[in-house]
Design an enzyme around this catalytic site. Structure first.
Site, PDB file in Angstrom:
ATOM      1  N   GLY A 153       0.905  -1.299   0.014  1.00  0.00           N
ATOM      2  CA  GLY A 153      -0.092   0.054  -0.007  1.00  0.00           C
ATOM      3  C   GLY A 153       0.793   1.183   0.065  1.00  0.00           C
ATOM      4  O   GLY A 153       2.171   1.219   0.240  1.00  0.00           O
TER       5      GLY A 153
ATOM      6  N   GLY B 265       0.503   5.856   0.786  1.00  0.00           N
ATOM      7  CA  GLY B 265      -0.343   6.930   1.416  1.00  0.00           C
ATOM      8  C   GLY B 265       0.647   8.062   1.290  1.00  0.00           C
ATOM      9  O   GLY B 265       1.801   8.196   0.827  1.00  0.00           O
ATOM     10  N   SER B 266       0.453   9.270   1.907  1.00  0.00           N
ATOM     11  CA  SER B 266       0.930  10.397   1.949  1.00  0.00           C
ATOM     12  C   SER B 266       2.264  10.254   3.022  1.00  0.00           C
ATOM     13  O   SER B 266       3.137  11.086   3.039  1.00  0.00           O
ATOM     14  CB  SER B 266       0.279  11.595   2.535  1.00  0.00           C
ATOM     15  OG  SER B 266      -0.606  11.249   3.920  1.00  0.00           O
TER      16      SER B 266
ATOM     17  N   GLY C 165       4.108   7.314   3.197  1.00  0.00           N
ATOM     18  CA  GLY C 165       4.982   6.543   2.788  1.00  0.00           C
ATOM     19  C   GLY C 165       4.201   5.462   2.310  1.00  0.00           C
ATOM     20  O   GLY C 165       3.123   5.027   1.898  1.00  0.00           O
TER      21      GLY C 165
ATOM     22  N   VAL D  36       4.299   1.056   1.910  1.00  0.00           N
ATOM     23  CA  VAL D  36       4.539  -0.255   2.633  1.00  0.00           C
ATOM     24  C   VAL D  36       4.688  -1.498   1.869  1.00  0.00           C
ATOM     25  O   VAL D  36       3.927  -1.650   0.893  1.00  0.00           O
ATOM     26  CB  VAL D  36       3.238  -0.588   3.628  1.00  0.00           C
ATOM     27  CG1 VAL D  36       3.533  -1.899   4.430  1.00  0.00           C
ATOM     28  CG2 VAL D  36       2.815   0.791   4.375  1.00  0.00           C
TER      29      VAL D  36
ATOM     30  N   LYS E  22       7.456  -0.353   6.378  1.00  0.00           N
ATOM     31  CA  LYS E  22       6.865   1.044   6.039  1.00  0.00           C
ATOM     32  C   LYS E  22       8.007   2.140   6.109  1.00  0.00           C
ATOM     33  O   LYS E  22       8.765   2.455   6.775  1.00  0.00           O
ATOM     34  CB  LYS E  22       5.989   1.562   7.319  1.00  0.00           C
ATOM     35  CG  LYS E  22       5.242   2.717   6.919  1.00  0.00           C
ATOM     36  CD  LYS E  22       4.135   3.101   7.920  1.00  0.00           C
ATOM     37  CE  LYS E  22       2.970   4.039   7.542  1.00  0.00           C
ATOM     38  NZ  LYS E  22       2.171   3.371   6.564  1.00  0.00           N
TER      39      LYS E  22
ATOM     40  N   ASP F 189      -4.859   9.566  13.037  1.00  0.00           N
ATOM     41  CA  ASP F 189      -5.437   9.306  11.547  1.00  0.00           C
ATOM     42  C   ASP F 189      -5.993   7.685  11.655  1.00  0.00           C
ATOM     43  O   ASP F 189      -5.550   7.019  10.820  1.00  0.00           O
ATOM     44  CB  ASP F 189      -4.087   9.412  10.776  1.00  0.00           C
ATOM     45  CG  ASP F 189      -4.369   9.295   9.338  1.00  0.00           C
ATOM     46  OD1 ASP F 189      -5.693   9.674   9.036  1.00  0.00           O
ATOM     47  OD2 ASP F 189      -3.794   8.753   8.357  1.00  0.00           O
TER      48      ASP F 189
END
Length: 324
Positions: free
Chosen positions: A41, A43-44, A46, A48, A62, A157
């Protein structure tokens, strides 16, 4: 000892491997040089990757997308502290890798990946009991971070992609402490507005940028509503005038069955047919969950429940489902 007490007491012993800092070349080898084939995956914060360490241990790596600083001591110290945070419903931080140009957390691997993938997959479907178990698991993890750990930890988050599922579908909260790491790395940052996710952040974030445990409670409340409806808070049907919370509140309590995720109705169809009052039982259960979700996601932080009060409510809902 009751189930709740047992759950709260299930703190994990410190990971034996945490003292061993893992060098970059071992992580590169473990992930096949951070191959896209191993990407779990992004995201903002980083990316994974799935990896296999030299000893054969499967991990999630991560790689953090942080501004690099010459001095990594504060980052390493904070990671070491987070590595000692142990609870059955938190993802274990096994180790770290940090140098001038690269920072990564080495995490426990979760074979069933994220709740987000289960909620919005064409091939997978969660039963009502599985959803309730996940709600309870997450509430226990947050209760530990907010009220049981010696130092209060605010997640900042909470969302489905940060809830990971193990081989037994037990939920584990991921990315706790990331907000503090971001603040360490970006010292000019004055708020966490760049960390939280639109749709899950409490309305107070926009005006004050303040981080409190009640912000996590708001996110958790939205998560409950999402688990019942199968709708993301950023779904195309929502706008400035109609949010997920307002949509659910308008339907509660008279039109609850009209907003329920169809997958719940399909998985519960057999149970509904076996009980003459099956629909009423399901309605009462879903209404109870929605009530908790709406209470957690109130606009004013002081009017929201605390996680230590949410846990027994969800446990009671689960017990009623099991009885019926």
């Amino acid at each position: 000892m009751g189930k709740k007490a047992k759950a709260l007491s299930k703190e994990e012993p410190p990971c034996l491997n945490y003292h061993r800092r893992i060098p970059y070349f071992e992580l590169a080898r473990a992930t096949d040089n951070f191959s896209e084939d191993n990407l779990l995956g992004r995201g903002s914060i980083g990316k994974v990757y799935k990896g296999s360490l030299d000893g054969g241990l499967l991990v999630a790596v991560k790689v953090l997308n942080l501004e690099v600083e010459r001095d990594s001591r504060s980052f390493d110290a904070e990671c070491s502290t987070l590595g000692q945070v142990r609870h059955i419903n938190l993802v274990k931080i096994i180790s770290t890798c940090s140098n001038f140009e690269f920072k990564a957390l080495v995490l426990e691997f979760m074979p069933n990946l994220s709740l987000d993938k289960w909620l919005y997959s064409q091939n997978q479907c969660l039963t009502l009991l599985q959803r309730i178990n996940i709600m309870l698991d997450v509430s226990l993890g947050l209760d530990y971070l907010h009220h049981q750990h010696p130092h209060v930890i605010v997640h900042c988050d909470m969302k489905p992609s940060n809830i990971l599922l193990d081989e037994n579908m037990v939920a584990h909260i991921s990315d706790f402490g990331i907000a503090k790491l971001m603040l360490i790395e970006n010292k000019s940052t004055t708020s966490t507005n760049n960390i939280g996710t639109v749709g899950y952040m409490g309305p107070e974030y926009g005006s004050t940028g303040r981080v409190t445990i009640r912000g996590d409670v708001y996110s958790f409340g939205i998560l409950l509503l999402e688990l019942v409806t199968g709708k993301k808070p950023v779904d195309a049907m929502f706008s400035r005038k109609l949010s997920l919370r307002k949509w659910v509140r308008n339907a509660y309590p008279t039109a609850v069955m009209e907003i329920v995720d169809n997958n719940i109705l399909r998985t519960e169809l057999t149970n509904l047919q076996q009980h003459s009052d099956g629909v009423d039982i399901l309605l009462r259960c879903l209404s109870s969950i929605i009530e908790v979700g709406l209470h957690c996601s109130k606009d004013l932080p002081n009017e929201r429940l605390l996680m230590r009060d949410v846990v027994p409510r969800l446990q009671e809902i689960k017990n009623r489902v099991l009885v019926n």
